[in-house]
Design a protein around this motif. Sequence first.
Motif, PDB file in Angstrom:
ATOM      1  N   ASN A 118      -7.019  -9.528  75.132  1.00 36.56           N
ATOM      2  CA  ASN A 118      -5.409 -10.021  74.741  1.00 36.56           C
ATOM      3  C   ASN A 118      -5.059 -10.925  75.876  1.00 36.56           C
ATOM      4  OD1 ASN A 118      -4.378  -8.434  76.634  1.00 36.56           O
ATOM      5  ND2 ASN A 118      -2.989  -7.401  75.502  1.00 36.56           N
ATOM      6  N   PRO A 146     -12.226   2.654  70.394  1.00 36.50           N
ATOM      7  CA  PRO A 146     -12.209   1.421  69.365  1.00 36.50           C
ATOM      8  C   PRO A 146     -11.236   0.207  69.928  1.00 36.50           C
ATOM      9  CG  PRO A 146     -11.308   3.179  68.246  1.00 36.50           C
ATOM     10  CD  PRO A 146     -11.787   3.687  69.646  1.00 36.50           C
ATOM     11  N   VAL A 147     -11.444  -0.958  69.710  1.00 37.40           N
ATOM     12  CA  VAL A 147     -10.634  -2.207  70.172  1.00 37.40           C
ATOM     13  C   VAL A 147      -9.269  -1.555  70.134  1.00 37.40           C
ATOM     14  CG1 VAL A 147      -9.754  -4.228  70.005  1.00 37.40           C
ATOM     15  CG2 VAL A 147     -12.371  -3.775  70.405  1.00 37.40           C
ATOM     16  N   ARG A 148      -8.741  -1.156  68.928  1.00 39.69           N
ATOM     17  CA  ARG A 148      -7.134  -0.939  68.359  1.00 39.69           C
ATOM     18  C   ARG A 148      -6.994   0.256  69.146  1.00 39.69           C
ATOM     19  NH1 ARG A 148     -10.564   1.292  64.826  1.00 39.69           N
ATOM     20  NH2 ARG A 148     -10.123   3.352  64.141  1.00 39.69           N
ATOM     21  N   ALA A 149      -7.760   0.822  69.885  1.00 41.19           N
ATOM     22  CA  ALA A 149      -6.977   1.991  70.555  1.00 41.19           C
ATOM     23  C   ALA A 149      -7.449   2.059  72.130  1.00 41.19           C
ATOM     24  CB  ALA A 149      -7.946   3.416  70.145  1.00 41.19           C
ATOM     25  N   LYS A 150      -7.116   0.596  72.632  1.00 42.37           N
ATOM     26  CA  LYS A 150      -7.569   0.110  74.047  1.00 42.37           C
ATOM     27  C   LYS A 150      -8.925   0.084  74.604  1.00 42.37           C
ATOM     28  CE  LYS A 150      -2.893   2.255  75.478  1.00 42.37           C
ATOM     29  NZ  LYS A 150      -2.167   2.129  74.333  1.00 42.37           N
ATOM     30  N   TRP A 176      -6.845  -2.395  79.870  1.00 46.26           N
ATOM     31  CA  TRP A 176      -7.419  -1.770  78.845  1.00 46.26           C
ATOM     32  C   TRP A 176      -8.145  -3.255  78.000  1.00 46.26           C
ATOM     33  CZ3 TRP A 176      -2.371  -0.076  79.019  1.00 46.26           C
ATOM     34  CH2 TRP A 176      -1.536  -0.976  78.084  1.00 46.26           C
ATOM     35  N   GLN A 177      -8.864  -2.869  76.854  1.00 45.28           N
ATOM     36  CA  GLN A 177      -9.573  -3.914  76.185  1.00 45.28           C
ATOM     37  C   GLN A 177     -10.095  -4.858  77.074  1.00 45.28           C
ATOM     38  OE1 GLN A 177      -6.462  -5.275  73.552  1.00 45.28           O
ATOM     39  NE2 GLN A 177      -7.292  -3.968  72.114  1.00 45.28           N
TER      40      GLN A 177
END
Length: 184
Positions: A118, A146-150, A176-177
């Motif tokens: 991001n 997963p990406v949606r969970a950092k 994260w990410q």
Amino acid sequence: MGAARIGLNPAQADQPMKLNRRQIFATGSLALLGSMPAGALDRPASAVVLSVRGKVSRSNDGDAVQFDMPMLERLGQRSLTTRTPWYDGPRKFTGPLLRDVLQAAGAQGTTIRAAALNDYKVDIPVADAQRFDVVMARLIDDQPIPVRAKGPLFIIYPFDDRAELRVPQYFSRCAWQLRTLEIL
């Protein structure tokens, strides 16, 4: 680099260099950690999840080191269970130590600029990777992130092991990410 500068006496100056962790940490740089030979690394065989660029002495894609998950797994894994501001209760984080990732890339700088998917960016002193067992988590509670969970990668400090880390300064360094590390 002079012998006195890294804590050796002049009689040791002509001897092969063997440094302990304190001496390595005192230099403020990873340049002395290059136990891996300079040069190319294997190329990723699957999707790239991390790029390391900047002051690196190794590469597998131009002037950068690209890692896929299997490459990160081969660096050795460390697990830590700690509480963070982002989760209720302690969680188990597993992945290579940040210092091992830097060593694999032949990092030679004093600052790591971590960038997330991001576009969040944070500067992390290389000294943190030497002083603390900072994990580049690829698993939370033994599951891929997963990406949606950092995920897929999350820099985590051992907050429960070191009280001095439980402050905003260190919380902000937990990218994260994570997608890139630029060595400055």
